[in-house]
Design an enzyme around this catalytic site. Sequence first.
Site, mmCIF file in Angstrom:
data_model
loop_
_atom_site.group_PDB
_atom_site.id
_atom_site.type_symbol
_atom_site.label_atom_id
_atom_site.label_comp_id
_atom_site.label_asym_id
_atom_site.label_seq_id
_atom_site.Cartn_x
_atom_site.Cartn_y
_atom_site.Cartn_z
ATOM 1 N N LEU A 33 0.941 -1.211 -0.043
ATOM 2 C CA LEU A 33 0.028 0.120 -0.124
ATOM 3 C C LEU A 33 0.810 1.356 0.059
ATOM 4 C CD1 LEU A 33 -2.867 -0.983 2.347
ATOM 5 C CD2 LEU A 33 -2.838 -1.124 -0.036
ATOM 6 N N ALA A 73 4.139 -5.564 -8.467
ATOM 7 C CA ALA A 73 4.676 -4.493 -7.277
ATOM 8 C C ALA A 73 5.998 -3.833 -7.597
ATOM 9 C CB ALA A 73 4.711 -5.384 -6.133
ATOM 10 N N ALA A 74 5.914 -2.569 -7.827
ATOM 11 C CA ALA A 74 7.281 -1.849 -8.296
ATOM 12 C C ALA A 74 6.879 -0.455 -8.170
ATOM 13 C CB ALA A 74 7.764 -2.156 -9.600
ATOM 14 N N SER A 76 7.232 3.227 -10.161
ATOM 15 C CA SER A 76 6.966 3.523 -11.526
ATOM 16 C C SER A 76 6.955 4.766 -11.641
ATOM 17 C CB SER A 76 5.775 2.624 -11.852
ATOM 18 O OG SER A 76 4.592 3.461 -11.376
ATOM 19 N N THR A 116 7.366 -2.726 -19.149
ATOM 20 C CA THR A 116 7.103 -1.292 -19.890
ATOM 21 C C THR A 116 7.977 -1.148 -21.285
ATOM 22 O OG1 THR A 116 7.648 0.880 -19.598
ATOM 23 C CG2 THR A 116 8.995 -0.499 -18.281
ATOM 24 N N TYR A 140 14.134 3.767 -13.806
ATOM 25 C CA TYR A 140 12.923 3.112 -13.955
ATOM 26 C C TYR A 140 12.962 2.058 -14.881
ATOM 27 C CZ TYR A 140 8.183 1.822 -15.249
ATOM 28 O OH TYR A 140 7.092 1.031 -15.503
ATOM 29 N N LYS A 144 13.281 -2.149 -14.931
ATOM 30 C CA LYS A 144 12.533 -2.988 -15.394
ATOM 31 C C LYS A 144 13.214 -3.885 -16.320
ATOM 32 C CE LYS A 144 8.351 -2.187 -13.647
ATOM 33 N NZ LYS A 144 7.307 -3.178 -13.550
ATOM 34 N N ASN A 169 1.261 3.012 -23.152
ATOM 35 C CA ASN A 169 0.734 3.969 -22.247
ATOM 36 C C ASN A 169 -0.663 3.694 -21.686
ATOM 37 O OD1 ASN A 169 2.612 5.407 -23.917
ATOM 38 N ND2 ASN A 169 2.045 7.012 -22.485
HETATM 39 N N1 UDP Z 1 2.151 15.407 -21.382
HETATM 40 C C1 UDP Z 1 1.669 16.882 -21.327
HETATM 41 N N2 UDP Z 1 1.199 17.293 -20.233
HETATM 42 C C2 UDP Z 1 1.172 16.606 -19.021
HETATM 43 C C3 UDP Z 1 1.505 15.086 -18.797
HETATM 44 C C4 UDP Z 1 1.801 14.761 -20.240
HETATM 45 O O1 UDP Z 1 1.920 17.321 -22.261
HETATM 46 O O2 UDP Z 1 0.757 17.413 -18.056
HETATM 47 C C5 UDP Z 1 2.812 14.747 -22.516
HETATM 48 C C6 UDP Z 1 4.100 14.176 -22.269
HETATM 49 O O3 UDP Z 1 5.125 15.168 -22.581
HETATM 50 C C7 UDP Z 1 4.241 13.120 -23.106
HETATM 51 C C8 UDP Z 1 2.500 12.660 -23.288
HETATM 52 O O4 UDP Z 1 1.881 13.680 -22.805
HETATM 53 O O5 UDP Z 1 4.604 13.576 -24.447
HETATM 54 C C9 UDP Z 1 2.628 11.025 -22.576
HETATM 55 O O6 UDP Z 1 2.963 11.591 -21.199
HETATM 56 P P1 UDP Z 1 2.686 10.549 -19.904
HETATM 57 O O7 UDP Z 1 3.482 10.965 -18.807
HETATM 58 O O8 UDP Z 1 1.175 10.227 -19.639
HETATM 59 O O9 UDP Z 1 3.089 9.101 -20.620
HETATM 60 P P2 UDP Z 1 4.804 8.622 -21.225
HETATM 61 O O10 UDP Z 1 4.792 8.424 -22.449
HETATM 62 O O11 UDP Z 1 5.757 9.762 -20.535
HETATM 63 O O12 UDP Z 1 5.071 7.400 -20.282
#
Ligand code: UDP
Length: 325
Positions: A33, A73-74, A76, A116, A140, A144, A169
């Site tokens: 948790l 469990a990790a 992230s 991932t 990270y 992984k 994603n």
């Molecule tokens: N992003 C954004 N505004 C935010 C959060 C994310 O423009 O408040 C963009 C981020 O730069 C990336 C995309 O949304 O291009 C996906 O980001 P996210 O963190 O959801 O996933 P990631 O691909 O980084 O794991």
Amino acid sequence: MRVLVTGGAGYIGSTTAAVLRDQGHEVEIIDDLSTGHRRAVPDGTTFHEGSLHDRQLLDAVFARPFDAVVHFAAHSLVGESVDRPLKYWRNNVGGTLTLLERVAWGGAKRFVFSSTAAVYGEPDEVPITEEAALRPVNPYGKTKLAMESAMADAATATGFAAVALRYFNAAGAWKRRGEDHEPETHLIPRLLRSILLREETFAVFGDDYPTPDGTCIRDYIHVRDLAEAHALALAWASEPGFTALNLGTGTGHSVREIVATAAEVTGRDVDPPVQPRRPGDPARLVAANDRARELLGWQPERSDVGTLLADAWAWHRDHPRGYAD
Ligand code: UDP
């Protein structure tokens, strides 16, 4: 099957545990948790609150062997992993080694792992296949990849079946479970929360990327489709050895496309400001998902961005303060 789900109080873990239970599996959950939520733990499962580093707890949990372990469990958070790498190495890799020992000692014949797309880093080519070079660019992703390697070696040496599922994603919500991270860094929950709370907290991170509208492109996959892939992987994983599978739709969407779809789904005007690029964001990450489709017979069903955002919006409206509501 009798299945142990580690991290089964988290976003993807709890959704997977609920789907497995609904399919008739006997599910036990272990979660400390630290980032998960007690309220996300599905009814009809056995819950052990504790850490994978607690060897006594693991001995007690494995006193009756499992048919399968699904390991979520990790830690992230990419940014936190850059600032506090040893926290990630100790927790993610250390916890996995303790768990793998129990599996190698006869604790389970099947092992499905929450991996991932971060294991690929900046790809040379898109869509990304499982054969692409593994060059993670942050701690990270490195942890992984190390967890995958340890699992592959243990599976080969001791003869269990290990499957690493490399998510692109993850997004959306399913039934009573959705995304509630603190801090929240992901695009869709940040965007929907700012719309819901009418706060001007959301910005587009960079519109000068080499993409058609200048914003980054990602492959968004519904958490329900991810959960189903885990269920299929459990059924499929019978041969000893290691397999890695990408889980994405194969279609990319830009940040601007997600913002436009969110405006449609919510019926609100959305015109976020543009801020500078977030360090480390590749322009385009899209999965080649042929292997998961062929081997598992998996097919994303709720991952069109309209459905995905509608499911996420319904959850955020019901839970404006996350699981606190
Ligand atoms: N992003 C954004 N505004 C935010 C959060 C994310 O423009 O408040 C963009 C981020 O730069 C990336 C995309 O949304 O291009 C996906 O980001 P996210 O963190 O959801 O996933 P990631 O691909 O980084 O794991």
